[in-house]
Design an enzyme around this catalytic site. Structure first.
Site, PDB file in Angstrom:
ATOM      1  N   GLY A 517      18.854 -60.448 -14.785  1.00  0.00           N
ATOM      2  CA  GLY A 517      18.580 -60.283 -13.492  1.00  0.00           C
ATOM      3  C   GLY A 517      18.132 -59.033 -13.082  1.00  0.00           C
ATOM      4  O   GLY A 517      18.211 -58.231 -13.774  1.00  0.00           O
ATOM      5  N   GLY A 519      16.579 -56.804  -9.208  1.00  0.00           N
ATOM      6  CA  GLY A 519      16.295 -56.657  -8.040  1.00  0.00           C
ATOM      7  C   GLY A 519      15.750 -55.229  -7.530  1.00  0.00           C
ATOM      8  O   GLY A 519      15.361 -54.441  -8.551  1.00  0.00           O
ATOM      9  N   GLY A 520      15.678 -54.780  -6.290  1.00  0.00           N
ATOM     10  CA  GLY A 520      15.106 -53.496  -6.015  1.00  0.00           C
ATOM     11  C   GLY A 520      15.990 -52.552  -6.524  1.00  0.00           C
ATOM     12  O   GLY A 520      15.604 -51.312  -6.602  1.00  0.00           O
ATOM     13  N   PHE A 521      17.382 -52.650  -6.677  1.00  0.00           N
ATOM     14  CA  PHE A 521      18.173 -51.846  -7.035  1.00  0.00           C
ATOM     15  C   PHE A 521      17.994 -51.391  -8.632  1.00  0.00           C
ATOM     16  O   PHE A 521      18.445 -50.271  -9.086  1.00  0.00           O
ATOM     17  CB  PHE A 521      19.735 -52.190  -7.031  1.00  0.00           C
ATOM     18  N   GLY A 522      17.753 -52.478  -9.382  1.00  0.00           N
ATOM     19  CA  GLY A 522      17.374 -52.185 -10.830  1.00  0.00           C
ATOM     20  C   GLY A 522      17.688 -53.445 -11.424  1.00  0.00           C
ATOM     21  O   GLY A 522      17.533 -54.577 -11.032  1.00  0.00           O
ATOM     22  N   VAL A 524      20.322 -56.167 -13.949  1.00  0.00           N
ATOM     23  CA  VAL A 524      21.796 -56.965 -14.051  1.00  0.00           C
ATOM     24  C   VAL A 524      21.850 -57.242 -15.419  1.00  0.00           C
ATOM     25  O   VAL A 524      20.905 -57.877 -15.970  1.00  0.00           O
ATOM     26  CB  VAL A 524      22.053 -58.166 -13.283  1.00  0.00           C
ATOM     27  N   ASP A 636      20.994 -60.796   3.847  1.00  0.00           N
ATOM     28  CA  ASP A 636      20.150 -61.175   2.939  1.00  0.00           C
ATOM     29  C   ASP A 636      20.657 -62.409   2.085  1.00  0.00           C
ATOM     30  O   ASP A 636      20.625 -62.606   0.718  1.00  0.00           O
ATOM     31  CB  ASP A 636      19.980 -60.164   1.767  1.00  0.00           C
TER      32      ASP A 636
END
Length: 831
Positions: A517, A519-522, A524, A636
């Protein structure tokens, strides 16, 4: 003398006529007064009505009591097993003070209280729903000659007692109607078993089909805690005269009832005046673990697991062949028989519904330590627990024989602690110790101890150095991470801190093949520890400022949240510039993969499973908004953030953008808009206002997406008919809701259930936040098939002229942290 005797009967007739005429609409009848079919008594506050009725189209007449707000909600029936034919019924107090119901043939008694009074009597319908017969004409008399609360039918009202009365020999219980149009006693009974601390049962004739668990001073141990229950107070009383269960109302005016219906289900219902219908708070068929002794003796039921039954630790399956085909009735037996003289011990099990107390003993004079010692000394005692947790653990309840009808709850506070007696060998095996030690092992340990002593200084130095490096890494990445570390050690000391080497080994050094996965964080990553546990590792990008905030929020927040519908945080790592969160692994990836995927993927979620997922997400969101220790706004909620376990049960994930609200805080405002386009509410996008109602808007979008298999996405003004919310609202307004269903599935067998969920979704996406229901109301509407739903107003959706215009609007002063839904996952794997 003759003239007087002629006038007296005439005057008596006139007096009786006046009494009869004045009875209808009052709450009282006096001696020699009557109520005939067509007349009613109404309690002083206008809450309850007593009169004659015919259930359904049966044509038979009964004397009953019902709620004034709902004349179809009958709570008590006098002549339930002897109906009247036609409208001949008359209720009166006869000359002996007995309250009797007569009808055709004339003067035939269809029901009576069997009480007499030498000084006359008065009958009154109280605002509690209790119909009472008092001695004399005074309405302030203390004792009742008779009361309907002592003779309940299928409904328990506030103030009513359920349980045995030892003075009269009467067992006050609820007996269901035979069917919907026949109030005669049916098969099912709700009663309080006085053994142990008292526990309610539902019986099918003489067979137990449901048990709530024993009373523990606060509640019945098998009934999950619910914040909505703050409007009630519950009591169980034991004394020489009676044992009873009773509930009261703490928030007036509240109309509530507990009913056992003709299908054998006990339900607690609350009147919703806004919707003019009954809302279900709880039912005895809540899940499969509600079935009495589903897992047999010494078996434990877990409704959240793909396989419901398991054995207590220290026990094994009795009949494996039956267990394999999911016939669990044989239960479990001990791995090792108890030996009272060879060091038996006790193993703590938390969050449990306590076993059936049929083979139990209670002593309220003991504390928990004394209880343990008493059980230890009694070789027949197999378990013990606190009998009262209302003010700290006190009292003692012990069991002998098999432990029956145990279940475990996802929430520890929903259940209770119990200590299970185990043989010494089983205890040591559970604790990871060998049951026997070899003589050579003792010698080896002695020799090894010298080596340990010599290396202790070096080992201590290594530990100190490693901790110092972690501290330096935290300082290097700012004071925020220092506060996180303090929080982990001070507030969340149950949250493990993983070594970076351990996580790197589990993820094959964060190999691209392990990415599941983004996302904006990095990214998974999927990982697997040496003990076989599979995990999902969320790795914060070193250059992501937004990701740092997400990390801070998730560590402090989700570590304190525990619910079956939330992804569980297993630990974290702050080392060498890395910030990592370790979650339980969800093998079936996220919901969007299934509802927006190809036909094969979509068909894996049939209608029943889709509705289960909606209800599961609703319960998780209710926990966040109301039932958790913190009050959390997710901000979210979307299909990509709903992960699915091996049984396709939903779990809400990604709390990086969540906010904690104070208990009295209604909303907040921000200039930094975070979330996902298509799920954000209008007031949040336009004004930056967010609250529980903005989460509820997102939930409504999710409901409609699950049912339709279509995404809610930005469209141009010319194509608003393609916008999911608008299209769903128009179709349902025109009675064409069926056109919204995902056409890759067969039509649902129970379209009414799908339609209810669809209408609830539309209520959640209404334009005005004030029009949207709370999550408590949402859960009640989803679970209660009989409640009447209001008509949804126009949905709220922002319509920029194009996707580019929407992007420009954001860039003019707002910042979206979350990207479009389509790039949440890079590939179709579990998380």
């Amino acid at each position: 003398m003759g003239k007087s005797s002629t006038i007296f009967p005439y005057c008596l007739v006139i007096s009786l006529f006046v009494l009869v005429s004045s009875s209808s609409g009052t709450d009282t009848i006096q001696q020699l007064q009557n109520i005939s079919d067509g007349q009613t008594l109404v309690s002083a506050g206008g809450i309850f009505v007593l009169g004659f009725f015919s259930p359904g189209d049966s044509g038979k007449r009964y004397l009953g009591i019902w709620f004034a707000v709902s004349n179809t909600t009958v709570v008590w029936v006098a002549n339930r097993d002897k109906p009247l034919n036609g409208s001949s019924g008359i209720l009166r107090i006869d000359t002996s003070g007995n309250l009797v119901l007569t009808g055709n043939p004339p003067n035939t008694i269809f029901w009576s209280t069997g009480q007499t009074s030498s000084v006359g009597a008065t009958a009154q319908l109280l605002d509690s729903g209790n119909f009472v017969l008092r001695e004399g004409s005074s309405l302030t008399a203390g004792d009742f000659l008779w009361q309907s609360f002592d003779h309940p039918t299928d409904t328990m009202l506030a103030g009513m007692k359920i349980g045995p009365d030892y003075r009269t020999g009467r067992d006050r219980n609820l007996t269901a109607w035979r069917n919907a149009t026949d109030p005669s006693p049916g098969r099912f009974t709700y009663k309080l078993d006085p053994r142990g601390m008292g526990q309610p049962f539902v019986l099918d004739n003489t067979t137990v089909i449901y048990r709530s668990g024993p009373w523990n001073g606060l509640r019945f141990s098998g009934t999950p805690t619910t914040k909505s229950y703050t409007m009630f107070n519950f009591t169980v009383v034991h004394n020489l005269e009676e044992t009873y269960y009773q509930y009261g109302i703490t928030q007036e005016p509240t109309l509530a009832r507990l009913v056992t219906d003709h299908s054998g289900v006990a339900r607690r219902l609350l009147w919703d005046s806004k919707k003019a219908g009954w809302q279900e708070l709880w039912s005895s068929d809540l899940d499969r673990c509600s079935n009495y002794s589903l897992c047999g003796p010494n078996g434990v039921c877990n409704s959240d697991a793909s396989v419901a039954c398991n054995c207590l630790r220290g026990f094994r399956v009795k009949h494996q062949d039956e267990w394999n085909i999911r016939n669990w009735s044989g239960g479990c037996v001990r791995n090792t028989s108890l030996n009272c003289t060879d060091g038996d011990g006790f193993r703590l099990e938390t969050g449990m519904r306590l076993p059936d107390t049929v083979n139990s003993t209670v002593d309220m004079g003991m504390n928990l330590d004394e209880c343990r010692e008493t059980c230890r000394k009694n070789c027949s005692c197999v378990a013990y627990a606190s009998a009262n947790i209302s003010g700290g653990e006190s009292g003692c309840i012990t069991w002998i024989g098999d432990l029956i009808d145990i279940r475990t709850f996802g929430e520890v506070e929903d259940g209770q602690n119990i200590y299970i007696r185990l043989a010494k060998a089983d205890l040591e095996e559970i604790l990871g110790n060998p049951s026997k030690k070899k003589h050579w092992a003792i010698i080896a340990v002695t020799v090894a101890s010298a080596l340990v002593l010599l290396s202790s200084v070096l080992w201590g130095y290594c530990i100190w150095r490693k901790r110092n490096q972690k501290a330096e890494a935290i300082i290097e990445h700012g004071s925020r991470f220092q506060s996180i570390n303090n929080g982990l050690t001070d507030e969340n000391n149950d949250l493990p801190l993983f070594d970076l080497d351990t996580i790197a080994l589990a993820t094959n050094k964060f190999a691209d093949a392990n990415k599941i996965g983004k996302g904006g964080f990095g990214y998974v990553y999927k990982g697997k520890f040496l003990d076989g546990r599979e995990v999902a590792v969320k790795r914060l990008s070193s250059h992501s400022e937004e990701g740092i905030e997400e990390f801070t929020t998730e560590v402090r927040l989700i570590a304190k949240l525990q619910h079956r519908s939330l992804v569980r945080l297993l630990g974290c790592c702050i080392e060498g510039g890395e910030r990592l969160l370790v979650y339980e692994y969800m093998p079936n990836s996220s919901l969007d993969v299934f509802i927006f995927g190809d036909v094969q993927k979509r068909r894996l979620l049939d209608w029943e499973k889709r509705l289960d997922i909606i209800l599961g997400v609703a319960r998780g969101l209710l926990y966040l908004h109301q039932d958790s220790r913190l009050r959390v706004i997710h901000r979210d909620l979307k299909a990509a953030n709903i992960l699915l376990d091996e049984a396709m049960n939903p779990k809400i994930s990604d709390f990086g953008t969540a906010r904690i609200f104070g208990r009295n805080q209604m909303e907040d405002n921000t200039i930094k808009i975070v979330g996902t386009i298509g799920y954000m509410s209008p007031e949040y996008i336009i004004n930056g206002n967010f609250s529980e109602k903005s989460d509820i808007f997102s939930f409504g979008v999710l409901v409609l997406e699950i049912i339709s298999g279509r995404k809610n996405q930005w469209v141009s003004q010319k194509n608003t008919h393609m916008q999911l919310l608008a299209n769903a609202w128009r179709l349902c307004r025109d009675n064409q809701c069926d056109k919204l269903l995902d056409d890759t599935l067969r039509p649902p067998t129970k379209f009414s259930d799908v339609l209810r969920y669809m209408k609830v979704g539309l209520l959640c996406v209404q334009e005005s936040p004030d029009d949207r229901p709370t999550m408590q109301e949402v859960v009640l509407m989803l679970a209660n098939r009989t409640s009447v739903l209001p008509q949804a107003e126009k949905p709220g959706f922002f319509k920029p002229t194009s996707l580019a215009a929407a992007a420009q609007w954001f860039s003019d002063g707002y910042n979206s942290l979350s990207s479009a839904n389509v790039i949440t996952l890079t590939n179709v794997e579990g998380r």
